[in-house]
Design a protein around this motif. Structure first.
Motif, short mmCIF file in Angstrom:
data_model
loop_
_atom_site.label_atom_id
_atom_site.label_comp_id
_atom_site.label_asym_id
_atom_site.label_seq_id
_atom_site.Cartn_x
_atom_site.Cartn_y
_atom_site.Cartn_z
N LYS A 61 -34.66 30.00 38.92
CA LYS A 61 -33.64 28.96 38.92
C LYS A 61 -33.18 28.74 40.36
CE LYS A 61 -29.54 27.74 36.19
NZ LYS A 61 -28.63 28.25 35.13
N ILE A 62 -33.15 29.84 41.10
CA ILE A 62 -32.89 29.82 42.54
C ILE A 62 -33.96 30.66 43.22
CG2 ILE A 62 -31.32 30.50 44.38
CD1 ILE A 62 -28.99 29.89 42.56
N ASP A 63 -34.61 30.10 44.23
CA ASP A 63 -35.62 30.82 44.99
C ASP A 63 -34.99 31.31 46.29
OD1 ASP A 63 -37.97 31.84 46.07
OD2 ASP A 63 -38.55 29.89 46.92
N LEU A 87 -43.85 44.01 38.52
CA LEU A 87 -44.38 43.21 39.62
C LEU A 87 -43.64 41.88 39.70
CD1 LEU A 87 -48.24 43.74 39.20
CD2 LEU A 87 -46.65 45.00 40.68
N THR A 88 -43.18 41.53 40.88
CA THR A 88 -42.45 40.27 41.06
C THR A 88 -42.93 39.57 42.33
OG1 THR A 88 -40.67 41.37 42.30
CG2 THR A 88 -40.37 41.13 39.91
N ALA A 89 -42.72 38.26 42.37
CA ALA A 89 -43.11 37.48 43.55
C ALA A 89 -42.15 37.69 44.70
CB ALA A 89 -43.19 36.00 43.19
N SER A 90 -40.89 37.97 44.39
CA SER A 90 -39.86 38.21 45.40
C SER A 90 -38.73 39.01 44.77
CB SER A 90 -39.33 36.88 45.95
OG SER A 90 -38.79 36.09 44.91
N ASP A 91 -37.81 39.47 45.60
CA ASP A 91 -36.71 40.28 45.10
C ASP A 91 -35.64 39.41 44.45
OD1 ASP A 91 -37.85 42.64 46.02
OD2 ASP A 91 -36.88 42.49 47.99
N ASN A 92 -35.05 39.95 43.38
CA ASN A 92 -33.87 39.35 42.77
C ASN A 92 -32.97 40.49 42.33
OD1 ASN A 92 -32.10 38.44 40.50
ND2 ASN A 92 -33.08 36.46 40.86
N GLY A 93 -31.77 40.54 42.88
CA GLY A 93 -30.90 41.68 42.68
C GLY A 93 -30.19 41.73 41.34
N GLY A 96 -43.87 32.31 26.43
CA GLY A 96 -42.46 31.95 26.56
C GLY A 96 -42.10 31.68 28.00
N LEU A 97 -41.33 30.61 28.25
CA LEU A 97 -40.85 30.28 29.58
C LEU A 97 -39.41 30.78 29.73
CD1 LEU A 97 -42.19 26.62 30.01
CD2 LEU A 97 -43.33 28.80 30.52
N TYR A 98 -39.19 31.60 30.75
CA TYR A 98 -37.92 32.30 30.95
C TYR A 98 -37.26 31.84 32.23
CZ TYR A 98 -34.87 36.39 31.81
OH TYR A 98 -33.80 37.22 32.06
N SER A 99 -35.98 31.53 32.18
CA SER A 99 -35.22 31.14 33.35
C SER A 99 -34.55 32.36 33.95
CB SER A 99 -34.17 30.08 32.99
OG SER A 99 -33.41 29.71 34.12
N VAL A 100 -34.92 32.73 35.17
CA VAL A 100 -34.38 33.91 35.83
C VAL A 100 -32.94 33.65 36.26
CG1 VAL A 100 -34.65 35.51 37.76
CG2 VAL A 100 -36.67 34.55 36.65
N ALA A 101 -32.03 34.52 35.85
CA ALA A 101 -30.62 34.35 36.23
C ALA A 101 -30.44 34.64 37.72
CB ALA A 101 -29.74 35.29 35.41
#
Length: 365
Positions: A163-165, A57-63, A214-219
């Motif tokens: 990191k980028i929305d 489950l995600t808030a938005s798409d990230n490829g 844990g806080l994770y930074s999405v690439a």
């Protein structure tokens, strides 16, 4: 399933399961027996592996396809700081429901007061709009055997922060992006983490058991490596304690876009490995690696080797050669996960965990 824990599954042991501190209806459970003391045994329910209802489950798409694996494996690494592999067994998260997490991932509003992303300020300008900070949540459960029953004894929560929305001003329209600073990631991540723990404490299944966050930074989508955890905190029974910084870094090898190698010696070692196997087996489409660091210390490498082999003898011979080459050229202290594949299928795998190699050729008798 077992490859997630870098361990082979052994004998299955029967028991009964009880969630949290109270009694519940009994169901037959089993645990896998890990062959590696640094890996968790895995809890099975009625002989089956239980997946988490919030998985994917995600808030938005990230490829960026590499985020998912590093998000999961990184949280398990943090969990080992508090939940020993010798006294806890693992199960994918079963406390949080899909309906709950979908609401948490959305923006806060009158219709959705539990949303953990802030309400929109109405602007669609990249530098003025309120971004979606929270991208994904992950839950891992850790259980201990008490009075013949497995009871929930610890929870780990991964909080993936953008990191980028990426967003669209209108449906099916062009994609825009808002860049989020490290300071914003930390501030918003800590806010969200504290709120999640407060909500979990109200769950009967959770109560006052320990919780790791844990806080994770999405690439970003255009990078060739996954993201990394940048902070974590621990709650023994009440609220979260202070957050500790992490120095995890990921880098693609060979380095691209003019990047400087985190470690020139590791980069040279991989280059020598790559050259050696390409010289011996020139029929290769590409050899790349994701190097995972704690500071400047190389912890592991995920290597992908794309081939054009058809024959089983070729694949078997090449797999043996890859293992020999890895022993000779790659840094000895790092774990390895080497996938040998064509465009269409996985052909073989070579791993090294705690200095021990394992290899397997698929579809081989």
């Amino acid at each position: 399933m077992c490859s997630i824990f870098l361990a082979a599954c052994g004998n299955l042991q029967d028991s009964t399961l009880s969630s949290g501190g109270g009694d519940s209806s009994k169901s037959t459970v089993q645990t896998t027996s890990s062959s590696d003391s640094s890996s968790y045994d895995v809890l099975l329910s009625n002989g089956k592996y239980k997946t988490s209802p919030i998985s994917g489950l995600t808030a938005s798409d990230n490829g960026n396809q590499f985020n998912s694996r590093s998000f999961e494996s990184g949280l398990m690494k943090l969990s080992k700081k508090q939940f020993s592999t010798n006294s806890y067994v693992f199960q994918e998260g079963q406390v949080l429901s899909a309906s709950t997490v979908n609401k948490w991932l959305a923006r806060k509003s009158k219709k959705n007061p539990t949303g953990l992303n802030p309400d929109s300020n109405g602007s669609t300008a990249p530098t003025k709009r309120t971004p979606m900070y929270l991208q994904q949540l992950l839950e891992e459960d850790y259980l201990q055997k008490q009075d013949g029953k497995y009871k929930l004894a610890g929870i780990s929560i991964g909080v993936a922060m953008n990191k980028i929305d990426y967003y669209q001003k209108k449906q099916y329209g062009a994609t825009y992006k808002t860049t989020i600073t490290e300071a914003e990631q930390k501030e918003q991540g800590q806010r969200i983490a504290k709120e999640i723990v407060q909500r979990l404490r109200k769950e009967d299944k959770v109560g006052n058991i320990p919780i790791v966050v844990g806080l994770y930074s999405v690439a970003p989508e255009d990078t060739l490596v996954g993201g990394n955890y940048f902070q974590y905190s621990f709650s023994k029974s009440g609220e979260l304690g202070s957050f500790k910084d992490l120095e995890y870094k990921n880098q693609m090898l060979p380095v691209v876009n003019g990047d400087t190698a985190i470690s020139s010696s590791d980069s040279d070692a991989f280059s020598n490995f790559k050259t050696h196997i390409q010289d011996y087996f020139p029929n290769l489409s590409g050899v790349t690696a994701q190097a995972h660091y704690d500071g400047t210390n190389l912890k592991s490498m995920d290597i992908t080797i794309n081939t054009q082999f058809d024959g089983l003898a070729q694949i078997t011979s090449f797999t043996q050669f890859v293992q020999q080459s890895a022993t000779k050229y790659l840094p000895s202290g790092a774990d390895l996960d080497i996938n040998i594949q064509t465009v269409d299928e996985q052909q073989a795998v070579v791993t090294r965990t705690n200095g021990k190699f394992y290899s397997h050729v698929y579809d081989a008798d």
